[in-house]
Design a protein around this motif. Structure first.
Motif, short mmCIF file in Angstrom:
data_model
loop_
_atom_site.label_atom_id
_atom_site.label_comp_id
_atom_site.label_asym_id
_atom_site.label_seq_id
_atom_site.Cartn_x
_atom_site.Cartn_y
_atom_site.Cartn_z
N PRO A 11 1.95 6.67 1.47
CA PRO A 11 0.77 6.05 1.12
C PRO A 11 -0.08 6.90 0.31
N PRO A 12 -1.16 6.41 -0.26
CA PRO A 12 -2.13 7.38 -1.14
C PRO A 12 -2.79 8.28 -0.43
N LEU A 13 -3.16 7.96 0.96
CA LEU A 13 -4.01 8.89 1.72
C LEU A 13 -3.35 9.05 2.94
N THR A 14 -3.39 10.32 3.81
CA THR A 14 -2.96 10.55 5.09
C THR A 14 -3.80 11.15 5.81
N GLY A 15 -3.41 11.29 6.96
CA GLY A 15 -4.31 12.37 8.11
C GLY A 15 -5.53 11.82 8.42
N GLY A 40 0.51 -1.21 -0.05
CA GLY A 40 -0.14 -0.01 0.20
C GLY A 40 0.87 1.05 0.13
N ARG A 41 1.90 1.09 -0.58
CA ARG A 41 2.69 2.64 -0.75
C ARG A 41 3.00 3.14 -1.80
N ILE A 42 2.91 4.25 -2.32
CA ILE A 42 2.87 4.98 -3.92
C ILE A 42 4.33 5.58 -4.15
N ILE A 61 7.68 -2.86 -0.02
CA ILE A 61 8.70 -1.74 0.40
C ILE A 61 8.90 -2.12 1.95
N GLY A 62 8.07 -2.25 2.73
CA GLY A 62 8.06 -2.59 4.27
C GLY A 62 8.70 -1.53 5.08
N ASP A 63 8.29 -0.15 4.42
CA ASP A 63 8.94 1.04 5.28
C ASP A 63 7.46 1.80 5.79
#
Ligand SMILES: NC(=O)c1ccc[n+]([C@@H]2O[C@H](COP(=O)([O-])OP(=O)(O)OC[C@H]3O[C@@H](n4cnc5c(N)ncnc54)[C@H](OP(=O)(O)O)[C@@H]3O)[C@@H](O)[C@H]2O)c1
Length: 380
Positions: free
Chosen positions: A338-342, A168-170, A331-333
């Motif tokens: 991510p696509p969305l935050t906050g 789930g990382r962009i 990625i594992g970091d």
């Protein structure tokens, strides 16, 4: 595995309306801002004798194209059409007249026409002795949704696209995202860019990726403007967007407080600088998309942005659908992007739920298409 033929009359109607909706999609990129419409004419023996779709705004409507294909076989047939036939004399004559002349026994449509001037086709047909039935069809409603939304809300149809890893990382924590998805996925994105009015991103993505956002290596149906939310008019005059300004327009949305010299410098390079409405210190994204639809003809928009802009668009209910490419990488970091935050829902039941519409394989990637509930005038 064989697919059972539909047996009940209602199932037969739904089957042909689904086929009409699938025809309609062929007009994507050509028909808009008119609705995408598909039509299939079926004779008394249950055989399709003609089909058509609205390929080009200002060109023949789907019913007219299908009637031309069917010729005399249309007489006594059932005409299936994704949207109620129009009564309106716009760029082309009303479809109800062409239908009346061809004299099918019955017209079956999957979605009522919401247009105040063009609607009412079913009543007109009935008054002329042709049976006209509305059979509510989910596929027809979905394919008509961009038109319905624009008409009801003045907002464009907005598709958010992103490529993510399995976890789930962009992008990595340093912002690197080239390339998460494979060549076949990227080709599909170029194809979609060639069918929308605008490709929207934020200044964060422009700073990190210096993208072109043009449709390359595909046949274009229209040339999308590149749209950048850039409150401080900080777009680099040497950016790929500006260097390629002769290939496709660049529209930059700035805050009223942006430095005049920066705005003038952008304008001197051919950029269309738009002062966005604001909501406190932020650009009001709903007001901006309404303005861009009304004044710049931005009726269909593909978003290719990072979490800064994507989150704002989701929060304001502006995203109608999401096209998510999942690539076979990890990625594992936790600090990768991510696509969305906050957001911080304590419980899963408080998280937004999207509706899965389709799953496609693109090489080693999977493309998941989702509908988004709650988007103003959207289809879910
Ligand atoms: N994998 C993918 O599909 C994909 C796609 C695109 C981007 N990315 C990655 O995403 C990362 C960039 O993320 P990002 O969040 O920085 O980029 P972004 O969403 O493109 O841009 C964010 C910036 O846009 C401005 N902005 C957005 N909404 C605003 C509003 N309502 N009002 C005022 N300004 C607004 C702000 O600019 P100011 O900072 O000037 O206030 C904000 O910092 C990069 O690493 C890029 O590679 C990945």
């Amino acid at each position: 595995m064989s697919i059972a033929a539909p047996t009940t009359a209602a199932a037969v109607d739904r089957y042909w309306l689904d086929r009409a909706a699938a025809m309609a999609v062929r007009g994507h990129g050509g028909a808009e801002p008119n609705p995408m419409v598909g039509c299939i004419i079926v004779d008394e023996s249950g055989r399709a004798v003609g089909s058509g779709y609205h390929a080009r705004c200002g060109g023949p409507h789907a019913e007219v194209a299908a009637l031309a294909a069917a010729g005399p076989a249309a007489r006594g047939s059932t005409l299936y059409v994704s949207l109620e036939p129009c009564t309106h004399h716009g760029r082309t004559p009303p479809c109800v007249d062409a239908i009346t002349e061809a004299a099918p026994a019955r017209v079956c449509f999957g979605c009522p026409d919401p247009h105040p001037a063009a609607g009412g086709g079913a009543e007109t047909l009935r008054a002329r002795g042709i049976e006209a039935t509305h059979v509510p069809s989910e596929s027809c409603r979905l394919v008509s949704a961009p038109f319905t939304r624009l008409l009801r809300t003045g907002l464009p149809w907005v598709t958010a696209k992103w490529a993510q890893t399995i976890d789930g990382r962009i992008a990595t924590r340093s912002g690197d995202s080239k390339w998460i998805s494979g060549a076949r996925s990227r080709r599909l994105v170029h194809r979609e860019r060639g069918r929308v009015d605008g490709v929207l991103t934020g200044i964060g993505t422009v700073r990190t990726d210096d993208p072109l956002l043009t449709a390359r290596g595909v046949r274009r149906r229209r040339t999308a403007a590149r749209l950048v939310i850039d409150p401080h008019a900080a777009l680099d005059l040497d950016s790929a967007l500006i260097r390629s300004i002769d290939e496709a327009p660049v529209i930059v949305v700035v805050s009223p407080g942006a430095d005049r010299r920066d705005v003038d410098a952008l304008r001197s390079r051919g950029v269309d600088v738009v002062e966005g409405p604001t909501c406190g210190p932020r650009i009001d994204l709903t007001g901006t998309l309404t303005l861009l639809a009304r004044t710049r003809g931005m009726h269909s928009i593909l978003v290719e942005a990072g979490p800064g802009l994507l989150t704002g668009l989701f929060d304001e209910g502006l995203i109608c659908e999401a096209a998510v490419f999942v690539a076979p990488r990890l990625i594992g970091d936790p600090q990768a992007i991510p696509p969305l935050t906050g957001r911080a829902p304590a419980r899963i039941e408080s998280a937004d739920t999207l509706h899965l519409r389709s799953v496609h394989h693109r090489g080693d990637d999977v493309l998941l298409r989702y509908g988004v509930s709650g988007a103003a005038g959207s289809s879910d």
